[in-house]
Design a protein around this motif. Structure first.
Motif, PDB file in Angstrom:
ATOM      1  N   ASP A  62       1.311   7.299  13.145  1.00  0.00           N
ATOM      2  CA  ASP A  62       2.041   6.022  13.155  1.00  0.00           C
ATOM      3  C   ASP A  62       1.434   4.974  12.223  1.00  0.00           C
ATOM      4  OD1 ASP A  62       3.841   6.924  15.028  1.00  0.00           O
ATOM      5  OD2 ASP A  62       2.917   5.892  16.737  1.00  0.00           O
ATOM      6  N   ARG A  63       0.267   5.262  11.627  1.00  0.00           N
ATOM      7  CA  ARG A  63      -0.373   4.231  10.791  1.00  0.00           C
ATOM      8  C   ARG A  63       0.587   3.735   9.715  1.00  0.00           C
ATOM      9  NH1 ARG A  63      -5.989   3.412  10.290  1.00  0.00           N
ATOM     10  NH2 ARG A  63      -5.394   1.657   8.965  1.00  0.00           N
ATOM     11  N   LEU A  64       0.602   2.420   9.527  1.00  0.00           N
ATOM     12  CA  LEU A  64       1.393   1.838   8.440  1.00  0.00           C
ATOM     13  C   LEU A  64       0.600   2.005   7.151  1.00  0.00           C
ATOM     14  CD1 LEU A  64       2.507  -1.489  10.184  1.00  0.00           C
ATOM     15  CD2 LEU A  64       3.885   0.575   9.838  1.00  0.00           C
ATOM     16  N   THR A  65       1.273   2.514   6.130  1.00  0.00           N
ATOM     17  CA  THR A  65       0.542   2.781   4.885  1.00  0.00           C
ATOM     18  C   THR A  65       1.145   2.088   3.676  1.00  0.00           C
ATOM     19  OG1 THR A  65       1.823   4.796   4.651  1.00  0.00           O
ATOM     20  CG2 THR A  65      -0.338   5.017   5.659  1.00  0.00           C
ATOM     21  N   ASP A  66       2.248   1.387   3.864  1.00  0.00           N
ATOM     22  CA  ASP A  66       2.851   0.639   2.751  1.00  0.00           C
ATOM     23  C   ASP A  66       3.362  -0.698   3.267  1.00  0.00           C
ATOM     24  OD1 ASP A  66       3.123   2.397   0.247  1.00  0.00           O
ATOM     25  OD2 ASP A  66       3.784   3.734   1.876  1.00  0.00           O
ATOM     26  N   PRO A  67       3.391  -1.727   2.397  1.00  0.00           N
ATOM     27  CA  PRO A  67       4.052  -2.972   2.788  1.00  0.00           C
ATOM     28  C   PRO A  67       5.535  -2.701   3.074  1.00  0.00           C
ATOM     29  CG  PRO A  67       2.717  -3.305   0.820  1.00  0.00           C
ATOM     30  CD  PRO A  67       2.767  -1.827   1.066  1.00  0.00           C
ATOM     31  N   GLU A  80      -4.211   5.840   2.608  1.00  0.00           N
ATOM     32  CA  GLU A  80      -3.180   5.722   1.570  1.00  0.00           C
ATOM     33  C   GLU A  80      -3.153   4.327   0.953  1.00  0.00           C
ATOM     34  OE1 GLU A  80       0.540   7.713   2.713  1.00  0.00           O
ATOM     35  OE2 GLU A  80      -0.596   8.678   4.331  1.00  0.00           O
ATOM     36  N   ASN A  81      -1.987   3.669   1.074  1.00  0.00           N
ATOM     37  CA  ASN A  81      -1.777   2.410   0.383  1.00  0.00           C
ATOM     38  C   ASN A  81      -2.081   1.200   1.276  1.00  0.00           C
ATOM     39  OD1 ASN A  81      -1.110   0.999  -1.895  1.00  0.00           O
ATOM     40  ND2 ASN A  81       1.099   1.008  -1.482  1.00  0.00           N
ATOM     41  N   ALA A  82      -2.719   1.419   2.425  1.00  0.00           N
ATOM     42  CA  ALA A  82      -3.102   0.289   3.279  1.00  0.00           C
ATOM     43  C   ALA A  82      -4.325  -0.397   2.682  1.00  0.00           C
ATOM     44  CB  ALA A  82      -3.416   0.784   4.688  1.00  0.00           C
ATOM     45  N   TRP A  83      -4.448  -1.694   2.951  1.00  0.00           N
ATOM     46  CA  TRP A  83      -5.600  -2.457   2.459  1.00  0.00           C
ATOM     47  C   TRP A  83      -6.448  -2.907   3.636  1.00  0.00           C
ATOM     48  CZ3 TRP A  83      -3.837  -6.644  -1.650  1.00  0.00           C
ATOM     49  CH2 TRP A  83      -3.349  -5.994  -2.799  1.00  0.00           C
ATOM     50  N   THR A  84      -7.697  -3.295   3.334  1.00  0.00           N
ATOM     51  CA  THR A  84      -8.474  -3.953   4.385  1.00  0.00           C
ATOM     52  C   THR A  84      -7.872  -5.343   4.620  1.00  0.00           C
ATOM     53  OG1 THR A  84     -10.042  -4.995   2.867  1.00  0.00           O
ATOM     54  CG2 THR A  84     -10.608  -2.785   3.690  1.00  0.00           C
ATOM     55  N   ASP A  85      -8.028  -5.823   5.862  1.00  0.00           N
ATOM     56  CA  ASP A  85      -7.533  -7.170   6.191  1.00  0.00           C
ATOM     57  C   ASP A  85      -8.139  -8.205   5.244  1.00  0.00           C
ATOM     58  OD1 ASP A  85      -6.150  -6.070   8.322  1.00  0.00           O
ATOM     59  OD2 ASP A  85      -7.735  -6.514   9.780  1.00  0.00           O
ATOM     60  N   THR A  86      -9.426  -8.026   4.952  1.00  0.00           N
ATOM     61  CA  THR A  86     -10.113  -8.988   4.084  1.00  0.00           C
ATOM     62  C   THR A  86      -9.464  -9.035   2.708  1.00  0.00           C
ATOM     63  OG1 THR A  86     -12.157  -8.540   5.266  1.00  0.00           O
ATOM     64  CG2 THR A  86     -12.365  -9.603   3.121  1.00  0.00           C
ATOM     65  N   ARG A  87      -9.191  -7.869   2.150  1.00  0.00           N
ATOM     66  CA  ARG A  87      -8.574  -7.830   0.824  1.00  0.00           C
ATOM     67  C   ARG A  87      -7.211  -8.535   0.846  1.00  0.00           C
ATOM     68  NH1 ARG A  87      -6.793  -2.458  -2.640  1.00  0.00           N
ATOM     69  NH2 ARG A  87      -6.033  -3.600  -4.464  1.00  0.00           N
ATOM     70  N   ILE A  88      -6.453  -8.333   1.924  1.00  0.00           N
ATOM     71  CA  ILE A  88      -5.132  -8.963   2.032  1.00  0.00           C
ATOM     72  C   ILE A  88      -5.270 -10.487   2.024  1.00  0.00           C
ATOM     73  CG2 ILE A  88      -3.118  -9.297   3.525  1.00  0.00           C
ATOM     74  CD1 ILE A  88      -3.576  -6.404   4.567  1.00  0.00           C
ATOM     75  N   LEU A  89      -6.192 -10.998   2.841  1.00  0.00           N
ATOM     76  CA  LEU A  89      -6.345 -12.456   2.931  1.00  0.00           C
ATOM     77  C   LEU A  89      -6.850 -13.037   1.608  1.00  0.00           C
ATOM     78  CD1 LEU A  89      -7.866 -12.774   6.526  1.00  0.00           C
ATOM     79  CD2 LEU A  89      -5.553 -13.407   5.814  1.00  0.00           C
ATOM     80  N   LEU A  90      -7.803 -12.344   0.974  1.00  0.00           N
ATOM     81  CA  LEU A  90      -8.347 -12.852  -0.287  1.00  0.00           C
ATOM     82  C   LEU A  90      -7.278 -12.854  -1.371  1.00  0.00           C
ATOM     83  CD1 LEU A  90     -11.935 -11.260  -0.392  1.00  0.00           C
ATOM     84  CD2 LEU A  90     -11.235 -13.516   0.424  1.00  0.00           C
ATOM     85  N   GLU A  91      -6.446 -11.813  -1.401  1.00  0.00           N
ATOM     86  CA  GLU A  91      -5.401 -11.728  -2.420  1.00  0.00           C
ATOM     87  C   GLU A  91      -4.333 -12.799  -2.185  1.00  0.00           C
ATOM     88  OE1 GLU A  91      -5.432 -10.188  -5.167  1.00  0.00           O
ATOM     89  OE2 GLU A  91      -3.339 -10.573  -5.768  1.00  0.00           O
ATOM     90  N   LEU A  92      -3.987 -13.032  -0.916  1.00  0.00           N
ATOM     91  CA  LEU A  92      -3.033 -14.101  -0.607  1.00  0.00           C
ATOM     92  C   LEU A  92      -3.592 -15.456  -1.035  1.00  0.00           C
ATOM     93  CD1 LEU A  92      -1.496 -13.203   2.882  1.00  0.00           C
ATOM     94  CD2 LEU A  92      -0.232 -13.610   0.758  1.00  0.00           C
TER      95      LEU A  92
END
Lengths: 738, 188
Positions: free
Chosen positions: A85-90, A496-508
């Protein structure tokens, strides 16, 4: 898409095998020493890793708190990592469901929506909701991200649904929000007092300490409307009516004063407010409390005598007394019993709330809350603001002020004042009180973004879902319920294409034009900034380094400088953290819960947890062993009540309150009061007990009242039963085999 | 149970059970591991000689070439431990984590047990941990005397665990009678 279609596509599916199957376990390349993600105990565990997959675990017997011990959630935790069930894409919402999108497209859309909403309706119209299963690094980052990158006051977190009354009570009494002792003081105490905590199911590894105390002759008192597994073994089980804790404690204090068990020297020299407190309980006799609490007044006298006569003691409490519209009063009334007898700050003399969430302690210290800045500073205090502005390199006008608390955020969304939200690490469609109200609020948002590793029931309402990371996919730290800062290790990388939470926040943050405030080469750099930001605050981490944590198997804050040994036990100098150094006593006059039974809704409803699930169940409802043991909600009911309602064991009944209704099977058991029923809360939609709860709040802590509602019960209709059977069947959908 | 299924020799299958003592009255539960009898009734009752005790006193699951899945072991064990698995036609039960204990580790269940309900160690260690009780390994089921390798903790004045008259025929509050099924009431 209907909930059933969401389940088909995104789960929860139950998985019963490790990433590499049961048949062949590859020899682990490494055993990663980290901690279990599933409660505030933060038990040490070694994750077995091969080819970037978590393939099993080994007990970590050298870790001092749990010495290898784990609960079933801890044993099976590794099965979540590579779950199908892991989400792997936006994902971006379409007319019907979601479509996969690139990170660029998803992030651009989010940024344009944030900008659009804030330009039209003001900065605070965009909000953020977070959670404390996140590490300290991520919690700190979320606080800074919301204040600087989103520039909104409206950030709050799911601790508001958890233990925030304990934090508020501790700050009022002690000037610091932390368990006063480490758990190692429990076996040294001769009386263990547990108020409103199902320790056996919610903190199984803590039981070891309590039973160690009992093996050495300690007496155990448990205050709980249910005979939980720990209450079953108690010397005194005081089965009070839900919502009457402060009355009980007032009567106990009354008895302590009458029988001269008060430490006069301590309350007069070390405390403030004693005479006012003593006056406030003058008329609170055991008979008075017995009537309110629905227990025998002799029992109250006996436990008061036990508490009065001992030289050492440890008082523990948890959600059972905290999740009330008078949660802070309940907490203070317990603290009053500790302070009246002066049994604190010494070996075997302890007090503490048992924090529930994985990082419930650390996550509530560093700016995650609507009224807080790092180091447990006050966002409205000019001196505190100045320190954080300096660390962050902003001016006072750029730092938002106090925002709305969690339920208030949802009320503002419902009223149309808040139009956008980013939600990370939180599943309010299970955990928000009055979930029907929460759903309406989510549906009114112009834009809703969810960052999560699974498609939570809340994510179903999102416009964009970003695939984030699990605890075992990022380096960091957490702080356990005994204030021990421990190291969380990245065992594997996100799939796969999932990111770390940290990377998501930094990129935003970068795309929002705030990159210069978020230049961290790695997560350790975030921790090092947290250390500076927390310096001088009550939750002072300045002297804690990742290296020290690993070497010393955890460091207890406050730890103001590098050479400081950390502080396992608070108040050894008999001083509080208030400027006057005194412990503050507060009268807690008894008042009714927001809603109590009446002729229309005559039964108390209370809610809580099962040992087999963690919080909103997003993770544990996907692991077959745990689902097999506890597939769905049941209603615990006393045989006398079952007889009165003319229902029998296993029968499906419908519980109704003024907010909604819930159909569940009943489990008939003598282990609960006759006037009260209990339903655990880990399930969503039609199975959520939170359809029934009230969203009335504690005036100080803004904690909702999960523990008391008035309900009525009738046999389920054929139609309701059919729906329930189908919902129950959906809880056991197997994951497709790969 | 959760941890037992993690053992390498029987991955995915727990070999121990957790019993609810009296769910209608109490949340009490008891973990049931194999007691590893010195003179195992399961082995004695096995017509195919498929259950063996090794030199360490560990009683093992039934041997694949011999077991005829007759369920004698299930019926005879006074503790109710052996279970014949229909899908593999073998009796499987706790082997005291042979793969771990044989290399000096503790059994998985006793290592992770959060409460100390299961403990693996020496008499000296347990006496220090539980000064108010003592370990006992002698049992009497009616006329049958049993000595086990696994001990239970009992009060100091107890030397033998006596099970004389099991109460048969109780209807637990969890059971649903057929008459109720037909009464228009709804069940899962």
């Amino acid at each position: 898409m209907t909930p059933e279609e969401y389940i088909q596509k995104y789960g929860p599916h139950i998985s019963d095998s490790p990433a590499t199957g049961w048949d062949a376990k590859p020899a682990p390349e490494k055993l990663v020493k980290t901690h279990c993600c599933f409660c505030g105990m933060q038990c040490g565990i070694k994750l077995a890793v091969a080819a970037n997959k978590v393939v099993g675990f080994e007990p970590w017997e050298d870790f001092p708190f749990n010495e290898g011990r784990l609960c079933p959630k801890g044993v099976k935790r590794y099965m979540q990592t590579h779950h199908s069930d892991r989400l792997t894409d936006p994902l971006i919402r379409t007319g019907k469901g979601f479509r996969k999108a690139s990170w660029d497209e998803a992030l651009d859309l989010i940024v344009s929506k944030i900008r659009g909403i804030q330009a039209q309706s003001g900065k605070n119209a965009f909000s953020m909701m977070s959670g404390v299963s996140l590490t300290n690094e991520k919690s700190y980052l979320v606080g800074k991200f919301a204040r600087i990158a989103l520039n909104t006051a409206n950030l709050d977190y799911n601790g508001r649904f958890c233990m925030v009354s304990a934090g508020a009570g501790n700050k009022k009494a002690f000037g610091i929000d932390r368990a006063a002792n480490t758990w190692s003081d429990i076996p040294k105490a001769k009386v263990i007092w547990i108020a409103g905590s199902n320790v056996s199911e919610c903190f199984p590894t803590l039981i070891h300490y309590i039973w160690k105390a009992r093996d050495q002759g300690a007496k155990l008192v448990v205050i709980d409307p249910r005979m939980t597994a720990i209450a079953r073994t108690a010397d005194y089980h005081v089965a009070i009516r839900p919502g009457t804790d402060s009355a009980l404690n007032q009567a106990i204090l009354h008895e302590l004063i009458r029988k001269e068990h008060v430490d006069r020297d301590f309350v007069e020299k070390r405390c403030g407010g004693w005479s006012e407190l003593a006056r406030s309980v003058e008329t609170c006799t055991p008979e008075w409390a017995g009537e309110i609490c629905g227990v025998n007044s002799d029992l109250i006298r006996k436990v008061a005598e036990l508490w009065g006569n001992t030289k050492t003691s440890f008082l523990l409490h948890a959600r059972g007394i905290e999740q009330h519209t008078k949660g802070v009063d309940n907490v203070l009334s317990n603290i009053n019993l500790v302070l009246a007898t002066g049994r604190i700050g010494r070996e075997g003399c302890g007090y503490g709330t048992i924090t529930g969430q994985g990082n419930g302690q650390g996550g509530r210290e560093h700016g995650h809350k609507c009224d807080q800045l790092p180091g447990n500073r006050d966002i409205e205090n000019p001196v505190h603001r100045e320190h954080i502005c300096k660390v962050w390199g902003i001016t006072d006008t750029e730092l938002p002020r106090k925002g709305k608390s969690a339920v208030e955020l949802y009320e503002a969304m419902h009223a149309g004042e808040i139009k956008g939200m980013i939600n990370i690490c939180c599943n309010p469609m299970v955990s928000h009180p009055d979930t029907n109200f929460a759903r309406e609020a989510l549906e009114k948002l112009d834009f809703f973004c969810v960052i999560d590793f699974f498609m939570s029931e809340t994510a179903r309402y999102a416009d964009v879902v970003l695939p984030g990371s699990l605890q075992e996919e990022e380096e960091g730290t957490t702080t356990s319920a005994e204030a021990r800062v421990v190291r969380i290790r990245a065992a594997v990388t996100p799939p796969e294409n999932a990111w770390t939470d940290t990377r998501i926040l930094l990129e935003l943050a970068r795309r929002l034009g705030k990159e210069s405030f978020f230049t961290y080469p790695d997560n350790e750099a975030i921790f090092n900034e947290l250390r500076v930001a927390s310096k001088g605050g009550t939750a002072d981490y300045a002297g804690i380094t990742w290296e020290r944590i690993e070497k010393e198997k955890g460091v207890f804050w406050p730890c103001p400088e590098i050479g400081h040994p950390g502080t396992p036990r608070l108040f050894e100098d008999q001083k509080s953290y208030h400027p006057d150094g005194k412990f503050h006593l507060h009268p807690t006059p008894y008042r009714l819960s927001y809603e109590t039974p009446d002729t229309e809704y005559p039964i108390y409803l209370t809610s809580g947890r099962s040992v087999f699930h963690y919080l909103s169940g997003t993770q544990t409802r996907r692991i077959k062993f745990l689902v097999d043991q506890c597939p769905g909600p049941v209603c615990e009911m006393h045989p006398a009540l079952a007889k009165k309602l003319q229902v029998s064991a296993g029968q499906l009944v419908t519980l109704e309150t003024r907010r909604g209704q819930l159909t569940v099977p009943i489990q008939v058991t003598e282990a609960i009061r006759e006037d009260t029923v209990f339903v655990p809360y880990h399930w969503p939609e039609r199975l959520a007990v939170n359809q029934l709860t009230v969203h009335a709040l504690d005036p100080i802590s803004k904690m909702p009242e999960f523990k008391v509602a008035a309900c009525r019960i009738r046999p389920a209709t054929r139609e309701e039963a059919t729906k329930l059977r189908s919902d129950y069947a959906n809880l056991k959908l197997e994951a497709p085999r790969t | 149970m959760a941890a037992c299924a993690e053992c390498d020799t029987h991955r995915g299958t727990p070999m121990i059970q957790v019993e609810q003592v009296d769910p209608a009255r109490s949340p009490q539960t008891v973990p049931m591991v194999c007691m590893h009898c010195k003179n195992p009734t399961c082995a004695n009752s096995c017509p195919a000689d498929a259950i063996k005790k090794d030199e360490n006193g560990i009683v093992h699951s039934s041997l694949k070439p011999r077991c005829i899945a007759c369920r004698n072991c299930e019926l005879s064990c006074p503790f109710g431990v052996p279970i014949v698995k229909d899908d593999i036609q073998l009796m499987q039960k706790c082997d005291m984590c042979f793969d771990r204990t044989s290399v000096g580790k503790k059994p998985m269940c006793a290592t992770v047990c959060p409460t100390g309900a299961l403990f693996y160690g020496t008499h000296e260690e347990i006496q220090q941990l539980r000064p108010n009780s003592k370990p006992v390994n002698r049992w009497r089921f009616g006329k049958q005397k049993v000595e086990t390798r696994v001990y239970v903790m009992v009060p100091h004045d107890v030397d033998e665990m006596v099970v004389d008259s099991p109460e048969f025929g109780q209807t637990g509050a969890g059971s649903i009678l057929d008459s109720e099924r037909d009464s228009g009431r709804e069940f899962l």
